[in-house]
Write an enzyme that holds these catalytic residues in place. Structure first.
Site, PDB file in Angstrom:
ATOM      1  N   ASP A  85      27.825   3.038 -12.128  1.00  0.00           N
ATOM      2  CA  ASP A  85      27.968   1.678 -11.601  1.00  0.00           C
ATOM      3  C   ASP A  85      29.194   1.566 -10.697  1.00  0.00           C
ATOM      4  OD1 ASP A  85      26.415   1.782 -13.959  1.00  0.00           O
ATOM      5  OD2 ASP A  85      26.692  -0.348 -14.325  1.00  0.00           O
ATOM      6  N   HIS A 103      29.393  -1.724  -8.822  1.00  0.00           N
ATOM      7  CA  HIS A 103      29.537  -3.175  -8.989  1.00  0.00           C
ATOM      8  C   HIS A 103      30.443  -3.845  -7.961  1.00  0.00           C
ATOM      9  CE1 HIS A 103      27.065  -4.248 -12.350  1.00  0.00           C
ATOM     10  NE2 HIS A 103      27.551  -3.262 -13.100  1.00  0.00           N
ATOM     11  N   ASP A 138      23.269  -0.306 -10.016  1.00  0.00           N
ATOM     12  CA  ASP A 138      24.315  -1.330 -10.154  1.00  0.00           C
ATOM     13  C   ASP A 138      25.382  -1.180  -9.075  1.00  0.00           C
ATOM     14  OD1 ASP A 138      22.878  -2.274 -12.272  1.00  0.00           O
ATOM     15  OD2 ASP A 138      24.533  -2.284 -13.693  1.00  0.00           O
ATOM     16  N   ASP A 187      26.877  -7.094  -7.561  1.00  0.00           N
ATOM     17  CA  ASP A 187      27.209  -8.078  -8.600  1.00  0.00           C
ATOM     18  C   ASP A 187      28.571  -7.761  -9.229  1.00  0.00           C
ATOM     19  OD1 ASP A 187      25.015  -9.743  -8.346  1.00  0.00           O
ATOM     20  OD2 ASP A 187      23.823  -8.683  -9.837  1.00  0.00           O
ATOM     21  N   ARG A 188      29.144  -8.807  -9.848  1.00  0.00           N
ATOM     22  CA  ARG A 188      30.459  -8.724 -10.496  1.00  0.00           C
ATOM     23  C   ARG A 188      31.566  -8.618  -9.448  1.00  0.00           C
ATOM     24  NH1 ARG A 188      30.759 -10.395 -15.811  1.00  0.00           N
ATOM     25  NH2 ARG A 188      29.028  -9.565 -17.020  1.00  0.00           N
ATOM     26  N   ASN A 199      19.730  -2.319 -13.243  1.00  0.00           N
ATOM     27  CA  ASN A 199      19.303  -3.640 -13.699  1.00  0.00           C
ATOM     28  C   ASN A 199      19.924  -4.765 -12.879  1.00  0.00           C
ATOM     29  OD1 ASN A 199      21.843  -2.942 -15.162  1.00  0.00           O
ATOM     30  ND2 ASN A 199      21.592  -4.978 -16.036  1.00  0.00           N
ATOM     31  N   HIS A 200      20.978  -4.466 -12.116  1.00  0.00           N
ATOM     32  CA  HIS A 200      21.560  -5.487 -11.241  1.00  0.00           C
ATOM     33  C   HIS A 200      20.950  -5.489  -9.848  1.00  0.00           C
ATOM     34  CE1 HIS A 200      24.840  -7.617 -13.351  1.00  0.00           C
ATOM     35  NE2 HIS A 200      24.760  -6.581 -14.164  1.00  0.00           N
ATOM     36  N   HIS A 230      19.129   4.783 -14.653  1.00  0.00           N
ATOM     37  CA  HIS A 230      20.231   3.843 -14.839  1.00  0.00           C
ATOM     38  C   HIS A 230      20.482   3.484 -16.298  1.00  0.00           C
ATOM     39  CE1 HIS A 230      23.151   0.772 -13.992  1.00  0.00           C
ATOM     40  NE2 HIS A 230      22.484  -0.053 -14.772  1.00  0.00           N
ATOM     41  N   ARG A 270      21.459  -6.317 -25.648  1.00  0.00           N
ATOM     42  CA  ARG A 270      21.342  -7.056 -24.391  1.00  0.00           C
ATOM     43  C   ARG A 270      20.190  -8.056 -24.419  1.00  0.00           C
ATOM     44  NH1 ARG A 270      24.249  -4.017 -20.363  1.00  0.00           N
ATOM     45  NH2 ARG A 270      24.792  -1.936 -21.098  1.00  0.00           N
ATOM     46  N   HIS A 275      25.177   2.181 -16.705  1.00  0.00           N
ATOM     47  CA  HIS A 275      24.825   0.929 -17.380  1.00  0.00           C
ATOM     48  C   HIS A 275      25.874   0.394 -18.341  1.00  0.00           C
ATOM     49  CE1 HIS A 275      21.963  -2.133 -18.421  1.00  0.00           C
ATOM     50  NE2 HIS A 275      21.588  -1.640 -19.570  1.00  0.00           N
TER      51      HIS A 275
END
Length: 646
Positions: free
Chosen positions: A384, A386, A413, A416-417, A445-446, A501, A548, A575
């Site tokens: 990730d 991010h 990923d 995001d964030r 997943n993002h 991922h 989750r 992840h």
């Protein structure tokens, strides 16, 4: 030790742990705070009276308990394990993957700095306030002689005639829901609880908050539901359960809880705003579902959009592309410099790159095989990133720029964030277009609409470009492969590794051929694709529920059976944030790699990447975060802030 003395000792130990957890939270050490709240709960459970079984297995959040296809699956969602950990999350069949939330200036769960500034030191309440009046609505126990804990289903049943709050929550009309929320609030005003029950509710609600911050939405939902069982009048538990449901894209259950919150605290403007936003989301989701079920499929925007319609301002002084879209070394060099100085690439060229990258990605299979042998002696796998653009540049400084002889595989990923997500994904896609062999990308997943709409990417793209560019990005994400097989078998003692991922599956017998047959041009809301993007490993053998709320937890034995059945030696996944940037599990057969150091500017973790050569023996490189411009993470994530998910 006498029974009463032991109970007091346990309660004192639990209180000391809670204070330590509160301090850890204020220091933004969320993982430590979650562990300390769990330890405090273990102590307090030994001092608390038993929580009665509910009349209905349906939780007030309206979730369902799905089995993961194993004889070792845990008990139902309405039960709590002896350790206080979540024993069942929301199944991925219940809705779309997390559509995370948002916070305003008066957000329901203040940040640690906000809490400290407000002097939030009330030892009878949560670690952080839940906004304005909700933060002062704990309503502590007022009767030490009441019977053992009153389950919420019992309290509501007496006043509504329904069998349980679960049934109450499953109403279908706004009018019915409004009336039932009012009736439930009236019923709760007559409920009394003991001090220890109130303490249990506070600890569970606090841990739910930590799990929201850790993106463990299923576990947060379970904690909040149990907190309500201990203290049905504890408003924050309803709010936090609503936040978890909202994050999972379960807007109707979230709406039910928020309606009850606004009845219990009618003067709270913040709760009213959250109710309005959740209602809007619920209506949009219902409308979208109705359209999807009746309208014929439409042609993707990527196949009809003409980037030439976008005008480049005469004042633009950045890198430019010709009509042929060739991305060369000079363009890439100029692009990195421009992004580093926080200047945008013109929308026309951004669209041109996204469209070209999608054409390359859509032609790839779900599982791409990448040979690592004499002709391609190494590949670098990153986890990730991010939106942490300046840390991405640091990876390139440490390991060299992407090229045909120095290829990278970024394992989902990308966005995001972090608030430089546009710069990260544009850089990766530009390298993909310039030299497809230099850059390999898997979907995380993002890279999904539900996550992007809450955790910042959609807001960032709209702020830096427009909604059209966001739609093009979304279609590009749907074209990304789901996994890679790194194949080193061309050399003696060479091995094969699967890179994806999230993780593995809720049943044995899944083959690479099964994964190749999936339709990946969709949102991963259920089935094998959702598990590939959302699942996590666990230390215990067998399967467990996903903290989750989507996907599954899988043990070392599951990993070994899957690898052996598919002639693989290793699973590499991402992840999850890891303190050292990576972790090796399952007897060396599973690696987690995470490449976003000091995640969200608060976690203090290292980042790492892996170099694989033809023998497929992992070589780890760790690195620390580098400075970045003064733009806070989640700067564009309005919805996440509003729903207390920050």
């Amino acid at each position: 030790m006498a029974g009463s003395t032991r109970v007091e000792a346990l309660r004192s130990e639990a209180e000391a742990l809670r204070e330590r957890a509160n301090a850890a939270y204020r220091e933004q050490n969320i993982s430590s705070a979650e562990a300390l709240y769990s330890e405090a709960l273990d102590k307090l459970r030994q001092a608390a009276p038993p929580l009665p079984k509910r009349k209905s297995a349906t939780t007030a959040a309206g979730t369902t308990g799905g089995k993961a296809g194993s004889k070792t699956m845990p008990p139902a969602a309405s039960q709590a394990s002896p350790s206080g950990s979540a024993t069942e999350g929301t199944t991925n069949g219940a809705g779309a993957p997390p559509a995370p939330g948002a916070v305003s200036a008066s957000e329901t769960d203040a940040t640690a700095s906000d809490a400290a500034a407000a002097g939030d030191t009330d030892d009878n309440d949560d670690a952080a306030s839940t906004a304005s009046s909700v933060s002062e609505t704990h309503m502590p126990s007022d009767d030490e002689s009441v019977p053992p804990p009153v389950a919420i289903a019992d309290a509501v049943n007496e006043h509504t005639g329904n069998g349980s709050l679960g049934e109450l929550v499953n109403g279908h009309t706004d009018q019915t829901e409004d009336a039932e929320a009012t009736a439930a609030a009236a019923a709760l005003s007559k409920v009394s609880v003991k001090e220890v029950q109130s303490a249990m509710a506070v600890l569970l609600s606090n841990r739910a908050l930590m799990r929201l911050r850790l993106e463990q939405y299923g576990a947060a939902e379970t904690d909040a539901t149990e907190a309500i069982g201990w203290d049905p009048r504890y408003v924050k538990a309803y709010y936090r359960r609503a936040s978890a449901s909202f994050a999972l894209g379960h807007y109707r259950p979230a709406l039910k809880d928020l309606k009850l919150v606004t009845r219990l605290v009618p003067t709270d403007k913040d709760a009213a705003a959250k109710l309005k936003e959740c209602s809007r989301r619920a209506k949009e989701a219902a409308f979208s579902a109705a359209i999807d079920s009746t309208a014929p499929p439409t042609q993707p925007l990527s196949e009809t959009f003409d980037f030439k319609d976008l005008v480049v301002e005469q004042s633009y002084d950045g890198p430019k592309l010709g009509a042929d879209g060739v991305v060369d070394e000079a363009f890439l060099s100029s692009l990195l410099v421009r992004f580093r100085s926080q200047k945008p690439l013109a929308a026309r060229y951004a669209a041109q790159i996204v469209l070209a990258a999608r054409r390359l990605l859509v032609a790839l299979p779900n599982i791409v095989t990448l040979r690592v042998d004499g002709s391609q002696p190494k590949v670098t796998v990153c986890g990730d990133t991010h939106g942490q653009y300046y840390d991405l540049l640091h990876i390139f400084e440490l390991n060299g720029l992407p090229s045909a002889t120095n290829p990278y595989l970024f394992n989902g990923d990308f966005v995001d964030r972090g608030s430089f997500s546009v710069e990260v994904i544009m850089t990766l896609l530009a390298y993909k277009v310039a030299c497809p062999e230099s850059m390999h990308l898997t979907r995380g997943n993002h890279e999904t609409l539900s996550m992007n709409s809450v955790y910042g990417f959609q807001g960032e793209v709209k702020a830096k470009y427009n909604d059209t560019l966001f739609k093009l990005f979304s279609e590009c994400f749907r074209a990304m492969p789901l996994a890679y097989v790194l194949d080193g078998t061309a050399v003696e003692s060479g091995r094969r590794a699967l890179v994806l991922h999230g993780g593995l599956f809720s049943k044995d017998g899944v083959t690479l051929a099964d994964l190749q047959a999936l339709n990946r041009d969709r949102e991963p809301d259920s089935g094998l694709m959702a598990e590939m993007l959302w699942s996590d490993p666990q230390k215990e053998d067998g399967w467990g529920p996903s903290k989750r709320g989507i996907g599954v937890s899988f043990g070392p034995d599951v990993t070994s059976r899957f690898l052996d059945a598919n002639d693989l030696a290793l699973v590499v996944r991402s992840h999850e944030m890891k303190e050292e940037g990576y972790e090796v599990e399952a007897n060396g057969r599973l690696i987690t790699i995470f490449s976003a150091p000091n995640y969200c500017d608060v976690q203090g973790n290292k980042g790492a990447f892996i170099t694989f050569k033809s023998e497929m023996v992992p070589e780890f490189t760790q690195f620390s975060a580098v400075p970045h411009p003064n733009v806070r993470p989640m700067a564009y994530a309005r919805d996440a802030a509003m729903m207390g998910l920050l």
